[in-house]
Design a protein around this motif. Structure first.
Motif, PDB file in Angstrom:
ATOM      1  N   ASN A 181      19.284 -16.770 -17.399  1.00 58.72           N
ATOM      2  CA  ASN A 181      19.139 -15.358 -17.051  1.00 58.72           C
ATOM      3  C   ASN A 181      18.001 -15.113 -16.071  1.00 58.72           C
ATOM      4  OD1 ASN A 181      21.209 -14.566 -18.963  1.00 58.72           O
ATOM      5  ND2 ASN A 181      19.706 -14.951 -20.568  1.00 58.72           N
ATOM      6  N   ALA A 257      20.188 -15.052 -12.170  1.00 59.46           N
ATOM      7  CA  ALA A 257      20.288 -13.602 -12.345  1.00 59.46           C
ATOM      8  C   ALA A 257      20.557 -12.889 -11.030  1.00 59.46           C
ATOM      9  CB  ALA A 257      19.016 -13.056 -12.978  1.00 59.46           C
ATOM     10  N   HIS A 259      18.419 -12.842  -8.377  1.00 60.68           N
ATOM     11  CA  HIS A 259      17.202 -12.457  -7.660  1.00 60.68           C
ATOM     12  C   HIS A 259      16.889 -13.477  -6.563  1.00 60.68           C
ATOM     13  CE1 HIS A 259      16.214  -9.191 -10.381  1.00 60.68           C
ATOM     14  NE2 HIS A 259      16.401 -10.004 -11.411  1.00 60.68           N
TER      15      HIS A 259
END
Length: 297
Positions: A181, A257, A259
């Motif tokens: 995550n 995730a 990013h």
């Protein structure tokens, strides 16, 4: 009785006469191996095996000088057992580090964890433990009174400072392990560092309670403190060299995730964190050991 004592002293002197030069050599080898890994961009499995081997051998020999073989083998068993249990537990349940898995970059695994991880815990763990003892000026290694709880607490902070410098590079940049995550610290979750502190504190505290019940060897020998301080410099110089010599400085990376992270930012922060956490711990130990009396072996 007198003959036995003299024989014991002679044996200890003989052991130190070859152990201390070997410790100097292994400490230097650990530094050289880390430099070589960064400079020549060696595969993670190769570089990790070199450093872990050096630090594990150093920890065993230096630990035997301090706690005798029974004591340092207890340290090794507790360290490997606790760290492997928590690592496998987290991979399966998300506790205590978070949800992640190891890639194949670090070589063969024991259950779900690469074989290199345990020796790394032990090698850096022993150095962190010794630095904490040095900071407290612990000469006899028996950890009497408050030291039996303060030493594990500080040693755990020293260990976590190391992970702060390596985890984003090893996971987000190199892909040695993958955080499912992502996380706010360049793709690494905050839970990882809390889990690290818990894990290393458990095995440090277990050993502290063991050490306070047993006699320890004298630490007043030439080079006793200097050799682990030299070995620990391998931890300090690696993030700085990685910043200066990193090949992916312009790369943009994406964590699971979604990013985006700049590789150069990750390397810069890792170097800064090292300079303002690991380096101060090392300096505290250096300044403190200057006041600890020593004698020639």
């Amino acid at each position: 009785m007198t003959t036995d004592i003299l024989r014991t002293d002679t044996t200890q002197h003989s052991t130190r006469s070859w152990t201390l030069p070997l410790l100097w050599a292994i400490a230097a080898a650990s530094v050289i191996s880390h430099i070589a890994t960064v400079v020549w961009h060696l595969p993670q499995g190769v570089g990790g095996a070199m450093l872990a081997s050096c630090l594990t051998l150093f920890g065993l020999l230096h630990g035997a000088l301090t706690y005798r073989w029974r004591g340092i083998l207890f340290f090794l068993i507790v360290c490997l057992g606790v760290s492997d249990a928590f690592e496998n537990l987290s991979i399966m349940t998300g506790f205590p580090f978070g949800w992640y898995h190891y890639s194949d970059a670090m070589g063969p695994k024991l259950f779900l964890v690469p074989l290199l991880i345990g020796p790394a815990y032990f090698g850096v763990g022993y150095l962190s433990w010794t630095l904490a003892r040095a900071i407290f000026g612990d000469e006899d290694a028996r950890l009497t009174g408050l030291l039996s709880f303060a030493t594990p607490a500080i040693a755990s902070f020293i260990m976590v400072s190391w992970d702060l410098t390596i985890d984003p590079m090893m996971s987000t940049i190199n892909g040695s392990w993958v955080w499912h995550n992502g996380g706010s610290y360049f793709g690494v979750p905050v839970s990882n560092f809390l889990g690290w502190y818990l894990t290393v504190y458990v095995f440090f505290q277990c050993f502290a309670l063991y050490a306070r019940r047993r006699s320890a060897s004298s630490t007043k020998v030439h080079g006793y403190w200097a050799t682990p301080l030299l070995a620990y410099t391998s931890i300090i110089i690696a993030p700085v060299l990685s910043l200066l010599l990193g090949t992916e400085s312009a790369a943009v990376l994406t964590d699971p995730a979604g990013h985006l992270w700049q590789a150069q930012d990750i390397r810069s922060v890792a170097a800064l964190v090292c300079l303002f956490t690991a380096l101060p711990f090392w300096l505290l130990a250096v300044f403190k050991v200057r006041d600890i009396p020593s004698s020639q072996p």
